[in-house]
Write an enzyme that holds these catalytic residues in place. Structure first.
Site, PDB file in Angstrom:
ATOM      1  N   GLY A 210       0.905  -1.285   0.005  1.00 46.50           N
ATOM      2  CA  GLY A 210      -0.131   0.017   0.034  1.00 46.50           C
ATOM      3  C   GLY A 210       0.906   1.252  -0.030  1.00 46.50           C
ATOM      4  CG  ASN A 211      -0.372   4.767  -1.648  1.00 49.48           C
ATOM      5  OD1 ASN A 211      -1.119   5.310  -1.084  1.00 49.48           O
ATOM      6  ND2 ASN A 211      -0.568   3.933  -2.692  1.00 49.48           N
ATOM      7  NE  ARG A 212       4.039   8.712   4.724  1.00 50.89           N
ATOM      8  CZ  ARG A 212       4.771   9.675   4.711  1.00 50.89           C
ATOM      9  NH1 ARG A 212       5.849   9.357   4.102  1.00 50.89           N
ATOM     10  NH2 ARG A 212       4.634  10.882   5.438  1.00 50.89           N
ATOM     11  CB  ALA A 278      -1.504   7.638  -4.098  1.00 49.89           C
TER      12      ALA A 278
END
Ligand code: CTP
Length: 415
Positions: A210-212, A278
């Protein structure tokens, strides 16, 4: 830290009056000076002691209290913002008629600052021609009347008429403090598709890449577009537990592929697409159907493969004539500089390679972009024009992005 301002919270007599407490608390925590003006009916739902304890000031519904201080004039004159939440059908009617039969309505006439009404009532009342006319009158006079949320109302019925999430009301008011003209009704009838949040690319049933991304910036774009009159669909990936924005159709997408499928399907009915999500560039080539075990001393490498670039696919579909030629496409980019060039160098290259009309650029190195409430950067346009975005709330950035997209659409219509 926000600058301390003087905010009046008007509270109408509806079941949602208790939610005003969260708005009051939020503004007090942000350092604002808050005065609460309930109507007499509001005090049947929430006691004055609650409003006084939360705001730190006496509160009254009456014009004939503290008469030497002339509160019915002074409170309005001194306010930087008036937020009325909940605004009942009766309160909207009295405000539209210019009545001054209690302290709140008198204050609405003396205030010269932005006025924000957050309606809450049953769907029938919200849709009644009398209420529609009152809302139109207040908007014509420059007040912001927020679109209510849809959902469960008092009792078993549901429909449009719910007070939006208190955080959302507070954020819209804060935006008006930053930019009093940030919520025009200029997107009435415009169909806007927004993506927000991160994607989760599964590795096995319990793990993912995943990402932030918190989703805050994309949610702000969707929320503001709806409050400017647009018909908004939000394709939401993973977020930091954000509440659905009022008057927005929310579609969930977990992975980049699911987001791509949803966006390409929905883009055909959009006039403007804003890709704030994102999206993961890669996914695991093989997803284990069972939990991966830590057998052996060395971990197994994760082999990745590319996800489609949704933004580039949208532009390609438009170029092939599969989307209307006048659909405006906006991308976002979070960039750092490196040895090859600075943030703008990379952003200009990205704009050219993606082929979108506008690219909103955030510089990651300056404490912007992820998991924070403020942003700054630039908006680059395909025609080579560039404007900088001063540091501001994500709502303020969203309002600038919508201004730029709106100007671009107007330009397309002239061309
Ligand atoms: N984007 C997309 N599909 C992807 C990746 C990104 O639609 N698979 C969109 C994002 O929503 C954003 C824009 O492309 O609007 C820029 O995303 P970014 O990740 O910064 O771009 P990348 O092409 O992935 O570039 P980089 O090489 O910097 O990772």
């Amino acid at each position: 830290m926000t600058t301390s301002r003087s905010i009046v919270i008007g509270v109408g007599g509806g079941i949602a009056a208790y939610k005003a407490c969260s708005i009051i608390r939020r503004y007090v925590e942000d350092g604002h000076h808050v005065r609460v003006l309930p109507t007499k009916s509001a005090l049947k739902f929430v006691g004055a002691a609650t409003f006084e304890a939360l705001s730190g000031h006496a509160c009254s519904a009456e014009v004939f209290e503290n008469v030497p201080e002339v509160p019915h004039v002074r409170i309005g004159q001194e306010a930087d913002l008036v937020v009325v939440a909940p605004a009942t059908a009766d309160l909207l009617a009295r405000a539209a008629n210019g009545q001054a039969d209690d302290l709140l309505t008198a204050t609405l006439l003396t205030a010269r600052c932005p006025l924000l009404f957050a309606p809450a009532m049953h769907t029938e009342m919200w849709e009644h021609p009398a209420t529609r006319a009152n809302v139109a009158t207040l908007r014509e006079r420059g007040a912001t009347v927020v679109e209510p949320a849809s959902g469960r109302l008092t009792g078993a019925d549901s429909g449009p008429g719910r007070l939006p999430d208190p955080e959302e009301v507070a954020a819209l008011g804060q935006l008006l403090l930053e930019r009093p003209d940030a919520l025009p009704r200029d997107l009435e009838g415009v169909r806007v598709l927004v993506t927000a949040g991160g994607t989760r690319e599964p590795l096995d049933p319990v793990r993912f890449l995943g990402n932030r991304s918190s989703g805050k910036q994309g949610y702000a774009v969707a929320r503001l577009a709806a409050q400017r009159g647009a018909k908004v669909t939000l394709v939401a990936g993973t977020t930091a537990g954000l509440a659905d924005p009022a008057a927005v159709n929310v579609v969930r997408a977990a992975t980049a592929q699911q987001m791509g499928d949803a966006v390409l399907k929905l883009a055909g009915q959009a006039d403007l697409v804003v890709m704030a999500a994102a999206v993961a560039d890669f996914r695991a080539k093989a997803v284990s159907s069972t939990k991966i075990k830590k057998t052996g001393a060395e971990p197994e490498p994760i082999v990745l493969e590319r996800n489609d670039d949704i933004l580039a696919s949208l532009v390609a579909a438009r170029n092939r004539g599969e989307l209307p030629a006048d659909v405006a496409i906006v991308g976002f980019a979070a960039e750092t500089g490196d040895e090859r060039g600075d943030v703008l160098f990379h952003a200009r290259r990205k704009l050219a390679s993606k082929g979108c009309d506008l690219l909103v650029v955030n510089a990651v190195t300056e404490g912007n972009a992820f998991e924070v409430d403020e942003n700054a950067g630039w908006i680059l346009a395909a025609d080579g024009s560039e404007r900088s975005l001063a540091k501001g709330s994500k709502a303020a950035i969203a309002s600038r992005v919508l201004d730029a997209a709106s100007a671009l659409r107007a330009q397309h219509q002239v061309d």
